[in-house]
Design a protein around this motif. Sequence first.
Motif, mmCIF file in Angstrom:
data_model
loop_
_atom_site.group_PDB
_atom_site.id
_atom_site.type_symbol
_atom_site.label_atom_id
_atom_site.label_comp_id
_atom_site.label_asym_id
_atom_site.label_seq_id
_atom_site.Cartn_x
_atom_site.Cartn_y
_atom_site.Cartn_z
ATOM 1 N N THR A 96 -7.302 13.109 0.373
ATOM 2 C CA THR A 96 -8.507 12.296 0.342
ATOM 3 C C THR A 96 -9.481 12.632 1.480
ATOM 4 O O THR A 96 -10.694 12.632 1.284
ATOM 5 C CB THR A 96 -8.082 10.812 0.445
ATOM 6 O OG1 THR A 96 -6.865 10.645 -0.277
ATOM 7 C CG2 THR A 96 -9.133 9.894 -0.099
ATOM 8 N N ASP A 156 2.787 11.383 -3.466
ATOM 9 C CA ASP A 156 1.787 10.364 -3.169
ATOM 10 C C ASP A 156 0.546 10.761 -3.972
ATOM 11 O O ASP A 156 -0.083 11.774 -3.675
ATOM 12 C CB ASP A 156 1.501 10.361 -1.658
ATOM 13 C CG ASP A 156 0.318 9.480 -1.266
ATOM 14 O OD1 ASP A 156 -0.320 8.872 -2.156
ATOM 15 O OD2 ASP A 156 0.018 9.407 -0.052
ATOM 16 N N GLY A 165 0.814 -1.219 0.000
ATOM 17 C CA GLY A 165 0.000 0.000 0.000
ATOM 18 C C GLY A 165 0.841 1.259 0.000
ATOM 19 O O GLY A 165 2.076 1.213 0.068
ATOM 20 N N ALA A 166 0.147 2.394 -0.048
ATOM 21 C CA ALA A 166 0.849 3.676 0.001
ATOM 22 C C ALA A 166 1.568 3.823 1.333
ATOM 23 O O ALA A 166 2.617 4.453 1.427
ATOM 24 C CB ALA A 166 -0.133 4.824 -0.202
ATOM 25 N N SER A 167 1.020 3.187 2.363
ATOM 26 C CA SER A 167 1.620 3.322 3.703
ATOM 27 C C SER A 167 3.025 2.731 3.773
ATOM 28 O O SER A 167 3.888 3.275 4.464
ATOM 29 C CB SER A 167 0.711 2.664 4.744
ATOM 30 O OG SER A 167 -0.536 3.317 4.759
ATOM 31 N N GLN A 198 -6.249 1.357 -4.831
ATOM 32 C CA GLN A 198 -7.667 1.183 -4.498
ATOM 33 C C GLN A 198 -8.534 2.426 -4.510
ATOM 34 O O GLN A 198 -9.696 2.376 -4.136
ATOM 35 C CB GLN A 198 -7.802 0.471 -3.150
ATOM 36 C CG GLN A 198 -7.396 1.298 -1.927
ATOM 37 C CD GLN A 198 -5.917 1.249 -1.621
ATOM 38 O OE1 GLN A 198 -5.120 0.871 -2.453
ATOM 39 N NE2 GLN A 198 -5.526 1.651 -0.432
ATOM 40 N N LYS A 199 -8.023 3.571 -4.959
ATOM 41 C CA LYS A 199 -8.862 4.756 -5.064
ATOM 42 C C LYS A 199 -9.312 4.980 -6.504
ATOM 43 O O LYS A 199 -10.420 5.362 -6.759
ATOM 44 C CB LYS A 199 -8.123 6.012 -4.578
ATOM 45 C CG LYS A 199 -7.407 5.860 -3.241
ATOM 46 C CD LYS A 199 -8.351 5.864 -2.052
ATOM 47 C CE LYS A 199 -7.695 5.357 -0.774
ATOM 48 N NZ LYS A 199 -6.551 6.121 -0.300
HETATM 49 C C1 LIG Z 1 -5.652 5.981 1.048
HETATM 50 C C2 LIG Z 1 -4.440 6.805 1.035
HETATM 51 C C3 LIG Z 1 -3.226 6.343 1.585
HETATM 52 C C4 LIG Z 1 -3.102 4.996 2.277
HETATM 53 O O1 LIG Z 1 -3.091 4.007 1.355
HETATM 54 P P1 LIG Z 1 -2.867 2.477 1.771
HETATM 55 O O2 LIG Z 1 -2.727 1.817 0.429
HETATM 56 O O3 LIG Z 1 -4.084 2.055 2.528
HETATM 57 O O4 LIG Z 1 -1.645 2.378 2.593
HETATM 58 C C5 LIG Z 1 -2.115 7.162 1.489
HETATM 59 N N1 LIG Z 1 -2.182 8.368 0.902
HETATM 60 C C6 LIG Z 1 -3.328 8.841 0.370
HETATM 61 C C7 LIG Z 1 -3.343 10.172 -0.284
HETATM 62 C C8 LIG Z 1 -4.489 8.076 0.428
HETATM 63 O O5 LIG Z 1 -5.633 8.543 -0.106
#
Ligand SMILES: *Cc1c(COP(=O)(O)O)cnc(C)c1O
Length: 357
Positions: free
Chosen positions: A148, A167, A75-77, A190-191
């Motif tokens: 978000t 990001d 994930g982004a995390s 996933q967005k």
């Molecule tokens: C949802 C989101 C994250 C977290 O993403 P994960 O894949 O759940 O780790 C990080 N940055 C932004 C801008 C997000 O919208």
Amino acid sequence: MKKVHNFNAGPCVLPQQAVDKAIEALKDFAGTGMPVICVSHRSKEWSAVMDECRALWKELLNIPDTHEVLFLGGGASLGFLYVAMNLLENKAGYLETGVWAKKALKEAKGIGNAYAVASSAETTYNYIPKGYEIPADLDYFHITTNNTIYGTEIHEDMDCPVPLVADMSSDIMSRPVDVSKYAVIYGGAQKNVGPAGVTFVIVRKDVLGKVSRYIPTMLDYRTHIDGESMFNTPPVFPIFVMTETLKWVKELGGVEAIYKINKEKAALLYDEIDRNSLFVGTAAKEDRSIMNVCFVMAPGYEALQDEFMSFAKERGMVGIKGHRSVGGFRASIYNACPVESVQALVDCMKEFEALKK
Ligand SMILES: *Cc1c(COP(=O)(O)O)cnc(C)c1O
């Protein structure tokens, strides 16, 4: 099946066409007689999907040969940590525009010297800081292009005197991006581009190899560049659905075409928020996101919040509750959210106003 209007923030609505292809592929993938989740990731049928996915990313975002596209896990995390591990040697600067930006900064602080160059924390991140200076001695400057949770967005690719890292979890593929201006673009799929389980990374190869620390194998972008995103088993199913999602974007006319639709959808909803006396937007107007639209009850009408929530729910609206840290409402209107859904929400707001006034 129940008809709903899906405004979930992520995971969220995906193109029906991509979902249908995924269902088909779960029965028989590419004529193999096996579900896509049961074939070897070293098979030629799977390689073809990886190649197509990469090619679609390159084509849709005009990614130059200086950059590589990767599909990873975590994930982004985990992406927050990747960035610092691979790029932070002396000092990194972050634009603190929300909780995600803050979390990205926290990971960098765990690795080395990192700080917020500017922040809008004092007003609950309802605007994008401007007029700050980016020091020329930073290893990189990190931004979160779409916030978000707060519904703010950086609408332009900024000029940056140091490598720019973004990001783009929640606005990737929603508008054209000049990839050449970025050292790294990353995010969770996933967005806007697929289901949860795959992380995209677009990295300029020449920014790598400049830090002196040992980088664990799996956290080194170079591992995944060399392994063509198959150093270890890739998340095959999310990548499959992402590929189908990108095919849908291409069929619609590409990112330029979808950007036009996105702007129209956002305008439809913001116009209603501004017109309707019961609601107000929470983000600074010039920074309003075209992906996540945040609003609250207007002063004097706060007590109607729960009632509107139920009213909207009865009419099929799903996922419009604001993030727990800000309250109110948030409609996420990503690429795959149809204009009919946005219109349905607007109608619902109009109806509610007529009922109350
Ligand atoms: C949802 C989101 C994250 C977290 O993403 P994960 O894949 O759940 O780790 C990080 N940055 C932004 C801008 C997000 O919208």
